[in-house]
Write an enzyme that holds these catalytic residues in place. Structure first.
Site, PDB file in Angstrom:
ATOM      1  N   GLY A   4      28.009 -33.794   2.032  1.00 16.11           N
ATOM      2  CA  GLY A   4      29.250 -33.723   2.812  1.00 16.11           C
ATOM      3  C   GLY A   4      30.141 -32.683   2.163  1.00 16.11           C
ATOM      4  N   HIS A   5      30.193 -31.497   2.748  1.00 15.49           N
ATOM      5  CA  HIS A   5      30.943 -30.398   2.136  1.00 15.49           C
ATOM      6  C   HIS A   5      32.210 -30.123   2.940  1.00 15.49           C
ATOM      7  CE1 HIS A   5      26.973 -28.846   0.176  1.00 15.49           C
ATOM      8  NE2 HIS A   5      27.440 -29.943  -0.364  1.00 15.49           N
ATOM      9  N   ASP A  28      29.836 -34.003  -5.299  1.00 17.34           N
ATOM     10  CA  ASP A  28      31.248 -34.119  -4.905  1.00 17.34           C
ATOM     11  C   ASP A  28      32.191 -33.390  -5.856  1.00 17.34           C
ATOM     12  OD1 ASP A  28      30.390 -35.840  -2.824  1.00 17.34           O
ATOM     13  OD2 ASP A  28      30.303 -37.478  -4.279  1.00 17.34           O
ATOM     14  N   GLN A  82      24.671 -31.986  -3.550  1.00 18.12           N
ATOM     15  CA  GLN A  82      24.627 -33.002  -4.616  1.00 18.12           C
ATOM     16  C   GLN A  82      24.909 -32.338  -5.970  1.00 18.12           C
ATOM     17  OE1 GLN A  82      21.707 -33.218  -2.228  1.00 18.12           O
ATOM     18  NE2 GLN A  82      23.173 -34.365  -1.036  1.00 18.12           N
ATOM     19  N   LYS A  90      32.249 -28.234  -4.231  1.00 13.14           N
ATOM     20  CA  LYS A  90      31.466 -26.986  -4.122  1.00 13.14           C
ATOM     21  C   LYS A  90      31.864 -26.164  -2.906  1.00 13.14           C
ATOM     22  CE  LYS A  90      27.648 -29.492  -4.307  1.00 13.14           C
ATOM     23  NZ  LYS A  90      28.108 -30.757  -4.855  1.00 13.14           N
TER      24      LYS A  90
HETATM   25  P1  IMP Z   1      20.178 -40.346  -1.087  1.00 10.24           P
HETATM   26  O1  IMP Z   1      20.236 -38.893  -1.434  1.00 10.24           O
HETATM   27  O2  IMP Z   1      20.837 -40.669   0.208  1.00 10.24           O
HETATM   28  O3  IMP Z   1      18.810 -40.916  -1.219  1.00 10.24           O
HETATM   29  O4  IMP Z   1      21.035 -41.120  -2.200  1.00 10.24           O
HETATM   30  C1  IMP Z   1      20.610 -41.194  -3.555  1.00 10.24           C
HETATM   31  C2  IMP Z   1      21.805 -41.182  -4.507  1.00 10.24           C
HETATM   32  O5  IMP Z   1      22.429 -39.901  -4.433  1.00 10.24           O
HETATM   33  C3  IMP Z   1      22.888 -42.194  -4.145  1.00 10.24           C
HETATM   34  O6  IMP Z   1      23.500 -42.647  -5.341  1.00 10.24           O
HETATM   35  C4  IMP Z   1      23.880 -41.380  -3.342  1.00 10.24           C
HETATM   36  O7  IMP Z   1      25.164 -41.912  -3.373  1.00 10.24           O
HETATM   37  C5  IMP Z   1      23.802 -40.052  -4.090  1.00 10.24           C
HETATM   38  N1  IMP Z   1      24.154 -38.928  -3.223  1.00 10.24           N
HETATM   39  C6  IMP Z   1      23.438 -38.385  -2.217  1.00 10.24           C
HETATM   40  N2  IMP Z   1      24.089 -37.351  -1.665  1.00 10.24           N
HETATM   41  C7  IMP Z   1      25.242 -37.220  -2.343  1.00 10.24           C
HETATM   42  C8  IMP Z   1      26.328 -36.300  -2.260  1.00 10.24           C
HETATM   43  O8  IMP Z   1      26.360 -35.371  -1.447  1.00 10.24           O
HETATM   44  N3  IMP Z   1      27.342 -36.499  -3.157  1.00 10.24           N
HETATM   45  C9  IMP Z   1      27.309 -37.471  -4.097  1.00 10.24           C
HETATM   46  N4  IMP Z   1      26.318 -38.342  -4.201  1.00 10.24           N
HETATM   47  C10 IMP Z   1      25.282 -38.222  -3.346  1.00 10.24           C
END
Ligand code: IMP
Length: 433
Positions: free
Chosen positions: A40-41, A13, A224, A16
């Site tokens: 989520g971009h 977040d 991420q 990017k």
């Molecule tokens: P998962 O990727 O859904 O398994 O989530 C694992 C961890 O990564 C959690 O703490 C999510 O909130 C975090 N996470 C996954 N995708 C994002 C992202 O795009 N931005 C920020 N945090 C993320």
């Protein structure tokens, strides 16, 4: 020309997509190399505000080719939905969007499994987005996953393959006393989208090398952030993919020497959505003020993000891992109005200074932040187009980060719109050969 890679420098977040959008004008191809619908971009363009999840955000540019690389895990139903939604809003992606046949498929069992496992972890839950990312990567690594290439098979074969894979997962649900899913219904649903998905599926590794051979300029769009990387992040509070620079190679089939420019994206403060330690987290009204001013709510889940002061210890670790050529600093405008802005320059454990960024979450949870205070500013920044037009205190903050990270900050973003961007012509020339 070597490929440009955009990497999230913190916990995701960082903004990017705005930088991808900004750089896209100088590139012809955009590639996602890891993650999936957990991303989520958000891009604000002349056509309005867009939130991309699996489709690379650079596709807002009409002549750009988009690729979902082999390192991704793809929910094909959500992919079609996103494709149709974007098309309906005027983004024509006909014959310029491709999906790797080696990318893995996220199925409804993976999403259910994500929730079952999170519930089972109770207090130790990771705060997953629930998009099935971890279970899909688990299946990949157990060598029992489905790759997008299954959509190239005949319909009856596809039905059997999907049904078998659902049955396999259903046996695990049964062990957790969780409800099972109808393998037959899911397999039929997959067969139902075969004709829509098939035209996108190609060997993208081959395609990328071909595009590169023709001199096309490639941009790799990370999702991420480094501190959520499965190997190098704050394990176990991480995602399941390689979000740092190594993933750019593994997740595309490009060679390390094909990379020419690595751009780290850092927000002017930090946020984290989901669980896990974050030493410079701000509690109370300041934390809430930052969340409200920065609109810090998840693009994918809507969850409030935890906010904190810029963490230089984590930042230096991110620099060490990724070897950034340059840094884009985002959301500087959000810090306007704080009488003091803080930077976490070190950690202490039981009163003693520590060196470096600890590799595991338990050690990080014991760290207390050591802050450096800098004077704040009250002016709004979004009209500034050069670094000199920023208030002196904001400029000092940028320079202090640059000095601490040891990498030129070439872009400073002061608002969501394309034009709310400062290009540091002074530092930009030092990194552009
Ligand atoms: P998962 O990727 O859904 O398994 O989530 C694992 C961890 O990564 C959690 O703490 C999510 O909130 C975090 N996470 C996954 N995708 C994002 C992202 O795009 N931005 C920020 N945090 C993320």
């Amino acid at each position: 020309m070597g490929a440009t890679v955009i990497i999230g420098g913190q916990w995701g977040d960082e903004g990017k997509a705005k930088v991808v959008d900004f750089l896209m004008g100088d590139h012809d191809v955009v590639v996602r190399f890891q993650g999936g619908a957990n991303a989520g971009h958000t891009v604000v363009s002349g056509l309005g505000k867009f939130a991309f999840h699996q489709i690379p955000s650079g596709l807002l540019y009409p002549a750009v080719t988009g690729i979902l690389g082999n390192g991704m895990v793809i929910d094909p139903f959500a992919f079609l939905q996103e494709y149709n939604d974007l098309s309906a809003r005027g983004v024509d992606m006909t014959e310029r969007l491709f999906v790797s046949s080696a990318a893995h498929v996220v199925t409804p069992v993976h999403k259910l499994m994500d929730n079952v496992l999170e519930a089972d972890r109770r207090d130790a839950s990771i705060g997953s987005t629930g998009k099935g990312i971890g279970p899909a990567y688990s299946d990949k690594h157990m060598r029992s996953g489905l790759r997008m290439g299954v959509f190239l098979r005949e319909k009856d074969e596809l039905f059997d393959i999907i049904e078998r894979s659902i049955d396999w997962n259903n046996r695990i649900f049964a062990a957790y006393n969780a409800p099972t899913l109808s393998a037959e219904t899911i397999a039929s649903d997959f067969v139902g989208i075969k004709d829509a998905i098939e035209p996108f599926v190609v060997d993208t590794q081959e395609a990328l090398h071909e595009l590169q051979g023709k001199g096309r300029r490639i941009l790799l769009e990370g999702a991420q952030g480094t501190l959520l990387d499965i190997d190098h992040g704050t394990y176990p509070f991480v995602t399941s993919s390689s979000c740092s620079i190594g993933g750019a190679v593994a997740g595309t089939g490009l060679r390390p020497r094909d990379i020419g420019r690595i751009v780290g994206i850092f927000k002017s403060y930090i946020t984290r959505v989901g669980n896990g330690p974050m030493p410079s987290e701000i509690g109370g009204p300041d934390g809430e003020a930052l969340r409200e001013r920065g609109g810090e709510y998840g693009t994918t889940t809507g969850r409030p993000r935890r906010c904190g002061w810029f963490d230089m210890v984590a930042g230096r670790y991110s620099v060490q891992l990724n070897g950034y050529d340059e840094i884009a600093l985002t959301k500087l405008d959000v810090l306007s109005g704080f009488s003091t802005v803080k930077i976490c320059t070190g950690y202490r454990v039981a009163g003693r200074a520590t060196a470096g960024f600890p590799q595991n979450a338990e050690s990080l949870a014991r760290c207390e932040p050591v802050y450096e205070d800098l004077p704040g500013w009250t002016e709004r920044l979004s009209d500034a187009r050069t670094i000199e037009e920023l208030p002196a205190a904001a400029r000092r903050f940028v320079e202090r980060l640059e000095e601490g990270l040891g990498v030129p900050i070439t872009f400073v973003s002061t608002g969501p719109a394309r034009e709310e961007t400062i290009i540091r012509s002074d530092t930009y020339s030092t990194v552009r050969k």
